[in-house]
Write a protein that holds these residues in place. Sequence first.
Motif, PDB file in Angstrom:
ATOM      1  N   LYS A 276      -6.939  -3.796  -2.174  1.00 30.09           N
ATOM      2  CA  LYS A 276      -7.971  -4.271  -1.246  1.00 30.09           C
ATOM      3  C   LYS A 276      -7.346  -4.866   0.010  1.00 30.09           C
ATOM      4  N   THR A 277      -6.262  -5.611  -0.156  1.00 31.71           N
ATOM      5  CA  THR A 277      -5.571  -6.178   1.007  1.00 31.71           C
ATOM      6  C   THR A 277      -5.106  -5.072   1.942  1.00 31.71           C
ATOM      7  N   ALA A 278      -4.571  -4.001   1.359  1.00 32.61           N
ATOM      8  CA  ALA A 278      -4.126  -2.869   2.176  1.00 32.61           C
ATOM      9  C   ALA A 278      -5.304  -2.243   2.923  1.00 32.61           C
ATOM     10  N   GLU A 279      -6.426  -2.104   2.236  1.00 38.54           N
ATOM     11  CA  GLU A 279      -7.610  -1.510   2.877  1.00 38.54           C
ATOM     12  C   GLU A 279      -8.071  -2.350   4.063  1.00 38.54           C
ATOM     13  N   GLU A 280      -7.924  -3.661   3.951  1.00 39.91           N
ATOM     14  CA  GLU A 280      -8.388  -4.541   5.026  1.00 39.91           C
ATOM     15  C   GLU A 280      -7.577  -4.376   6.310  1.00 39.91           C
ATOM     16  N   CYS A 281      -6.360  -3.845   6.180  1.00 42.31           N
ATOM     17  CA  CYS A 281      -5.592  -3.556   7.394  1.00 42.31           C
ATOM     18  C   CYS A 281      -5.450  -2.043   7.583  1.00 42.31           C
ATOM     19  N   SER A 282      -6.417  -1.307   7.026  1.00 42.79           N
ATOM     20  CA  SER A 282      -6.530   0.152   7.210  1.00 42.79           C
ATOM     21  C   SER A 282      -5.312   0.903   6.682  1.00 42.79           C
ATOM     22  N   TYR A 283      -4.739   0.408   5.577  1.00 42.79           N
ATOM     23  CA  TYR A 283      -3.626   1.105   4.950  1.00 42.79           C
ATOM     24  C   TYR A 283      -4.062   1.615   3.582  1.00 42.79           C
ATOM     25  N   ASP A 284      -3.853   2.885   3.322  1.00 39.74           N
ATOM     26  CA  ASP A 284      -4.256   3.506   2.061  1.00 39.74           C
ATOM     27  C   ASP A 284      -3.081   3.455   1.087  1.00 39.74           C
ATOM     28  N   PHE A 285      -3.132   2.535   0.132  1.00 44.29           N
ATOM     29  CA  PHE A 285      -2.022   2.333  -0.823  1.00 44.29           C
ATOM     30  C   PHE A 285      -2.184   3.336  -1.966  1.00 44.29           C
ATOM     31  N   LEU A 286      -1.818   4.575  -1.707  1.00 44.35           N
ATOM     32  CA  LEU A 286      -2.040   5.664  -2.660  1.00 44.35           C
ATOM     33  C   LEU A 286      -1.336   5.427  -3.985  1.00 44.35           C
ATOM     34  N   LEU A 287      -0.117   4.917  -3.932  1.00 47.05           N
ATOM     35  CA  LEU A 287       0.666   4.732  -5.155  1.00 47.05           C
ATOM     36  C   LEU A 287      -0.035   3.771  -6.109  1.00 47.05           C
ATOM     37  N   LEU A 288      -0.485   2.626  -5.601  1.00 47.76           N
ATOM     38  CA  LEU A 288      -1.125   1.648  -6.481  1.00 47.76           C
ATOM     39  C   LEU A 288      -2.460   2.140  -7.006  1.00 47.76           C
ATOM     40  N   LYS A 289      -3.173   2.938  -6.228  1.00 48.27           N
ATOM     41  CA  LYS A 289      -4.414   3.533  -6.734  1.00 48.27           C
ATOM     42  C   LYS A 289      -4.117   4.423  -7.932  1.00 48.27           C
ATOM     43  N   ALA A 290      -3.017   5.166  -7.857  1.00 52.69           N
ATOM     44  CA  ALA A 290      -2.619   6.025  -8.982  1.00 52.69           C
ATOM     45  C   ALA A 290      -2.203   5.191 -10.182  1.00 52.69           C
ATOM     46  N   VAL A 291      -1.478   4.095  -9.938  1.00 52.12           N
ATOM     47  CA  VAL A 291      -1.063   3.194 -11.021  1.00 52.12           C
ATOM     48  C   VAL A 291      -2.273   2.677 -11.772  1.00 52.12           C
ATOM     49  N   GLU A 292      -3.281   2.267 -11.035  1.00 50.95           N
ATOM     50  CA  GLU A 292      -4.509   1.744 -11.644  1.00 50.95           C
ATOM     51  C   GLU A 292      -5.236   2.828 -12.434  1.00 50.95           C
TER      52      GLU A 292
END
Length: 452
Positions: A276-292
């Motif tokens: 969510k923190t990444a989304e707030e600065c318009s960064y798509d944290f693809l790796l952590l989404k996959a981890v989840e």
Amino acid sequence: MKICIFGAGYVGLVAAACFAESGNSVIAVDVDKSRIDGLKEGIIPIYEPGLKEMILRNQAEGRLSFTTEMTEAVQASLVCFIAVGTPPGEDGSADLKYVLGVARNIGQAMNGYKIIVDKSTVPVGTADKVREAVKAELASRNVAFEFDVVSNPEFLKEGAAIDDFMKPDRVVIGTDNVRTAEIMKELYDPYMRKQNRLIVMDIRSAEMTKYAANAMLATRISFMNQIANLCDCMGADVSAVREGIGSDSRIGYDFLFPGPGYGGSCFPKDVKALIKTAEECSYDFLLLKAVEDVNERQKEVLADKLITALGSPDEEQPLTGRTVACWGLSFKPRTDDMREAPAITIIERLLAAGATVRAHDPEALKEAKKHFGDRIEYSTNQYAILENADALTIITDWSEYRNPDFDRIKSALKSPLVIDGRNLYKPDRMAAAGFRYLPLGRCGVGICGEVK
């Protein structure tokens, strides 16, 4: 040093007890009067090895006290720790209402210079919000006391929290003030006797360090779980693979054990919060989404193995008439914590499939009853739940399960089927003893069915 700690939960109680153990005068504050009354009577609301004894000892010696009176605690202290919960919101972000509530309480009570320490796991930028909340309260009182805000994230493992605090791998201090850094160094000096492991950095980097550490560990767990699943498909042995890659000093052996997925109060919440923190600065944290995503899927693996072994996946309730015994309910051993525990997902899946479920755990039965009520059976005897059960499933790797009476297990079960979500046993030994043994990622040893 005079300290108050807001929040008598897991982090707050461990910190309060350990600071008192080093000679500090510590006041633990909580709004839950029943919890504070219980602590005054020696009733500890959580299970953590060694914690009760430490709390009782320091209470008796007058270094540790408990109260609901926030104003008195703040005014009597130089350092005020905020150790309240930061539960995830609906969008996965950390809810700071309790943290900022405490900040406002401190601002309302301040009677001089204070160091306000964020011990709770909070997103980057929280110290700024805490500072503004305190300033607003001081302004409303028309006073201008000096204060500093520090980030001091905790790195405690449930089940080993006392050792982690007293003999830390590192202590991270986030501050922009040299004087404040020196006071914090003095506070933590007793825990640095053998080696100085205190790291001072800017506040935002300290806030990020906590999330980055937990996200890295969660990533290792999800990665190894996928390797285990692939080993099942390819006929390899994940234990051998772990030995092979762990011997590389760049990788190491820690957090490379496959299992039913990570749980607890930290990894799931912190991974979501960092996404969510990444989304707030318009960064798509693809790796952590996959981890989840991998972690959520992994919680289904043991149930899938049971359904495949005992029923038909095509039936609506393939485990109707089947009884499954489960060893382990807490998300990890040496704690009663069931927050985000894989056992919850696994057992719900078994119940939905029509199974009768019996459960044992050395510490978490009380917590389990909050989740399942009378929908499952409970026992304080790990062998009693095996009588005429169709299978034993191991979910948590408590030491009590590592070297059980295998003859007793086999004679009690209706069929000698063991689904091992923690790879506790030697496959060749289980095969020789006549068990049908289904671990994670070890089908290459030839006992999990036909190798693909």
